[in-house]
Design an enzyme around this catalytic site. Structure first.
Site, PDB file in Angstrom:
ATOM      1  N   LYS A  13       0.809  -1.223   0.000  1.00  0.00           N
ATOM      2  CA  LYS A  13       0.000   0.000   0.000  1.00  0.00           C
ATOM      3  C   LYS A  13       0.851   1.285   0.000  1.00  0.00           C
ATOM      4  O   LYS A  13       0.607   2.187  -0.792  1.00  0.00           O
ATOM      5  CB  LYS A  13      -0.820  -0.020   1.291  1.00  0.00           C
ATOM      6  CG  LYS A  13      -2.205   0.437   1.197  1.00  0.00           C
ATOM      7  CD  LYS A  13      -3.020   0.040   2.432  1.00  0.00           C
ATOM      8  CE  LYS A  13      -2.243  -0.323   3.666  1.00  0.00           C
ATOM      9  NZ  LYS A  13      -2.052   0.730   4.634  1.00  0.00           N
ATOM     10  N   ARG A  85      -9.504   2.852   9.192  1.00  0.00           N
ATOM     11  CA  ARG A  85      -9.239   1.466   9.575  1.00  0.00           C
ATOM     12  C   ARG A  85     -10.396   0.862  10.344  1.00  0.00           C
ATOM     13  O   ARG A  85     -10.370  -0.335  10.640  1.00  0.00           O
ATOM     14  CB  ARG A  85      -8.017   1.419  10.487  1.00  0.00           C
ATOM     15  CG  ARG A  85      -6.710   1.106   9.796  1.00  0.00           C
ATOM     16  CD  ARG A  85      -5.627   1.293  10.838  1.00  0.00           C
ATOM     17  NE  ARG A  85      -4.438   0.562  10.586  1.00  0.00           N
ATOM     18  CZ  ARG A  85      -3.406   1.009   9.863  1.00  0.00           C
ATOM     19  NH1 ARG A  85      -3.470   2.169   9.269  1.00  0.00           N
ATOM     20  NH2 ARG A  85      -2.326   0.280   9.724  1.00  0.00           N
ATOM     21  N   ARG A 124      10.800  -7.128   5.697  1.00  0.00           N
ATOM     22  CA  ARG A 124      10.977  -5.697   6.016  1.00  0.00           C
ATOM     23  C   ARG A 124      11.540  -5.553   7.433  1.00  0.00           C
ATOM     24  O   ARG A 124      12.368  -4.680   7.678  1.00  0.00           O
ATOM     25  CB  ARG A 124       9.639  -4.972   5.904  1.00  0.00           C
ATOM     26  CG  ARG A 124       9.796  -3.472   6.051  1.00  0.00           C
ATOM     27  CD  ARG A 124       8.497  -2.732   5.837  1.00  0.00           C
ATOM     28  NE  ARG A 124       7.616  -2.883   6.985  1.00  0.00           N
ATOM     29  CZ  ARG A 124       6.354  -2.459   7.002  1.00  0.00           C
ATOM     30  NH1 ARG A 124       5.835  -1.904   5.924  1.00  0.00           N
ATOM     31  NH2 ARG A 124       5.616  -2.608   8.073  1.00  0.00           N
ATOM     32  N   ARG A 130      11.542  -1.837  11.894  1.00  0.00           N
ATOM     33  CA  ARG A 130      10.460  -1.016  12.422  1.00  0.00           C
ATOM     34  C   ARG A 130       9.981  -1.587  13.751  1.00  0.00           C
ATOM     35  O   ARG A 130       9.857  -2.812  13.874  1.00  0.00           O
ATOM     36  CB  ARG A 130       9.311  -0.980  11.400  1.00  0.00           C
ATOM     37  CG  ARG A 130       8.876   0.429  11.052  1.00  0.00           C
ATOM     38  CD  ARG A 130       7.880   0.429   9.933  1.00  0.00           C
ATOM     39  NE  ARG A 130       6.533   0.054  10.374  1.00  0.00           N
ATOM     40  CZ  ARG A 130       5.455   0.183   9.618  1.00  0.00           C
ATOM     41  NH1 ARG A 130       5.567   0.673   8.406  1.00  0.00           N
ATOM     42  NH2 ARG A 130       4.279  -0.176  10.063  1.00  0.00           N
ATOM     43  N   ARG A 141      -1.476  -6.797  14.136  1.00  0.00           N
ATOM     44  CA  ARG A 141      -1.908  -5.858  13.081  1.00  0.00           C
ATOM     45  C   ARG A 141      -2.771  -6.573  12.040  1.00  0.00           C
ATOM     46  O   ARG A 141      -3.785  -6.044  11.594  1.00  0.00           O
ATOM     47  CB  ARG A 141      -0.684  -5.193  12.450  1.00  0.00           C
ATOM     48  CG  ARG A 141      -0.113  -4.091  13.361  1.00  0.00           C
ATOM     49  CD  ARG A 141       1.383  -3.915  13.165  1.00  0.00           C
ATOM     50  NE  ARG A 141       1.715  -3.473  11.827  1.00  0.00           N
ATOM     51  CZ  ARG A 141       2.841  -3.801  11.187  1.00  0.00           C
ATOM     52  NH1 ARG A 141       3.735  -4.586  11.765  1.00  0.00           N
ATOM     53  NH2 ARG A 141       3.066  -3.349   9.985  1.00  0.00           N
TER      54      ARG A 141
HETATM   55  P1  ADP Z   1       0.766  -0.959   8.751  1.00  0.00           P
HETATM   56  O1  ADP Z   1      -0.338  -0.793   7.761  1.00  0.00           O
HETATM   57  O2  ADP Z   1       1.930  -1.762   8.215  1.00  0.00           O
HETATM   58  O3  ADP Z   1       0.314  -1.454  10.096  1.00  0.00           O
HETATM   59  P2  ADP Z   1       0.961   1.948   9.095  1.00  0.00           P
HETATM   60  O4  ADP Z   1       2.227   2.691   8.867  1.00  0.00           O
HETATM   61  O5  ADP Z   1      -0.192   2.238   8.214  1.00  0.00           O
HETATM   62  O6  ADP Z   1       1.429   0.433   9.024  1.00  0.00           O
HETATM   63  O7  ADP Z   1       0.457   2.139  10.599  1.00  0.00           O
HETATM   64  C1  ADP Z   1       1.319   1.922  11.700  1.00  0.00           C
HETATM   65  C2  ADP Z   1       0.543   2.007  13.009  1.00  0.00           C
HETATM   66  O8  ADP Z   1      -0.020   3.320  13.174  1.00  0.00           O
HETATM   67  C3  ADP Z   1      -0.667   1.078  13.147  1.00  0.00           C
HETATM   68  O9  ADP Z   1      -0.308  -0.222  13.558  1.00  0.00           O
HETATM   69  C4  ADP Z   1      -1.483   1.814  14.215  1.00  0.00           C
HETATM   70  O10 ADP Z   1      -0.949   1.632  15.500  1.00  0.00           O
HETATM   71  C5  ADP Z   1      -1.272   3.279  13.840  1.00  0.00           C
HETATM   72  N1  ADP Z   1      -2.310   3.780  12.900  1.00  0.00           N
HETATM   73  C6  ADP Z   1      -2.116   4.212  11.625  1.00  0.00           C
HETATM   74  N2  ADP Z   1      -3.271   4.587  11.069  1.00  0.00           N
HETATM   75  C7  ADP Z   1      -4.237   4.400  11.997  1.00  0.00           C
HETATM   76  C8  ADP Z   1      -5.644   4.575  12.035  1.00  0.00           C
HETATM   77  N3  ADP Z   1      -6.310   5.032  10.956  1.00  0.00           N
HETATM   78  N4  ADP Z   1      -6.313   4.256  13.166  1.00  0.00           N
HETATM   79  C9  ADP Z   1      -5.668   3.797  14.236  1.00  0.00           C
HETATM   80  N5  ADP Z   1      -4.340   3.592  14.290  1.00  0.00           N
HETATM   81  C10 ADP Z   1      -3.620   3.882  13.179  1.00  0.00           C
END
Ligand code: ADP
Length: 189
Positions: A13, A85, A124, A130, A141
């Site tokens: 993504k 989400r 990754r 990370r 996740r």
């Molecule tokens: P990934 O999709 O690989 O989990 P992201 O970089 O999109 O990685 O998000 C990292 C973290 O940021 C998530 O695991 C969550 O803790 C937080 N996060 C990001 N976007 C949201 C959201 N829309 N609602 C709640 N938490 C979020």
């Protein structure tokens, strides 16, 4: 263009969102990047979300909605990555876009199996380290994606604006399929 990109962790993504942003000259609004930047800055928000991110849990909806409302108010077009989400976030997004009369033009869903997603996330983890790429956080996740975010996927599918793209193809083939879908949208197909 106002584009939403959905898909599980490891679907590619972020990579594809960056390419879309460049090709269509719109900002890439990635909630994960915004939150990680806050953690790196040591801001109050960063301190609050850091343990949540490390566990791979979700940041509370009201906090995320506030962040996105501010960010999207500044932009005419965007590619939104990582939000919404949850159903509550999706409802908030739809109503804020409706209020400003700027609906989404397209929703792209990158589909990959859990096996492929987990394999890519492990790779990754080895390369980037990370904080949320530990095996437990990865599992958490992906579980939250299936439990909560798939309802968001269904919502946009029902609304008839979602295009499914096979995320297991090569990066270039995925991008070509996305461009194809976006050209279809622009042409009103
Ligand atoms: P990934 O999709 O690989 O989990 P992201 O970089 O999109 O990685 O998000 C990292 C973290 O940021 C998530 O695991 C969550 O803790 C937080 N996060 C990001 N976007 C949201 C959201 N829309 N609602 C709640 N938490 C979020």
């Amino acid at each position: 263009m106002r584009i939403l990109i959905l898909g599980p962790q490891g679907s590619g993504k972020g990579t594809q969102a960056k390419r879309i942003a460049e090709a269509y000259d719109v900002p890439h609004v990635a909630t994960g990047d915004i939150l990680r930047a806050a953690v790196a800055d040591g801001s109050e928000l960063g301190g609050q979300v850091r343990p949540i991110l490390e566990r791979g849990d979700l940041v509370p909806d009201d906090l995320m909605v506030g962040l996105i409302r501010e960010r999207l108010a500044e932009e005419d077009g965007f590619v939104l990555d990582g939000f919404p989400r949850t159903m509550a976030q999706a409802e908030a997004l739809d109503s804020m876009l409706e209020d400003i009369g700027k609906p989404l033009d397209a929703v792209i869903l990158l589909q990959v199996s859990d096996e492929v997603a987990t394999g890519r996330l492990r790779a990754r983890a080895a390369a980037e380290g990370r904080a949320d790429d530990s095996p437990e956080a990865i599992r958490n996740r992906l579980r939250l994606y299936h439990e909560l975010t798939e309802l968001v996927v269904d919502r946009y599918a029902l609304a008839g604006i979602e295009v499914i793209v096979d995320g297991e193809q090569t990066m270039d083939d995925v991008f070509a399929a996305i461009q194809d879908a976006l050209e279809g949208v622009a042409a009103g197909r």
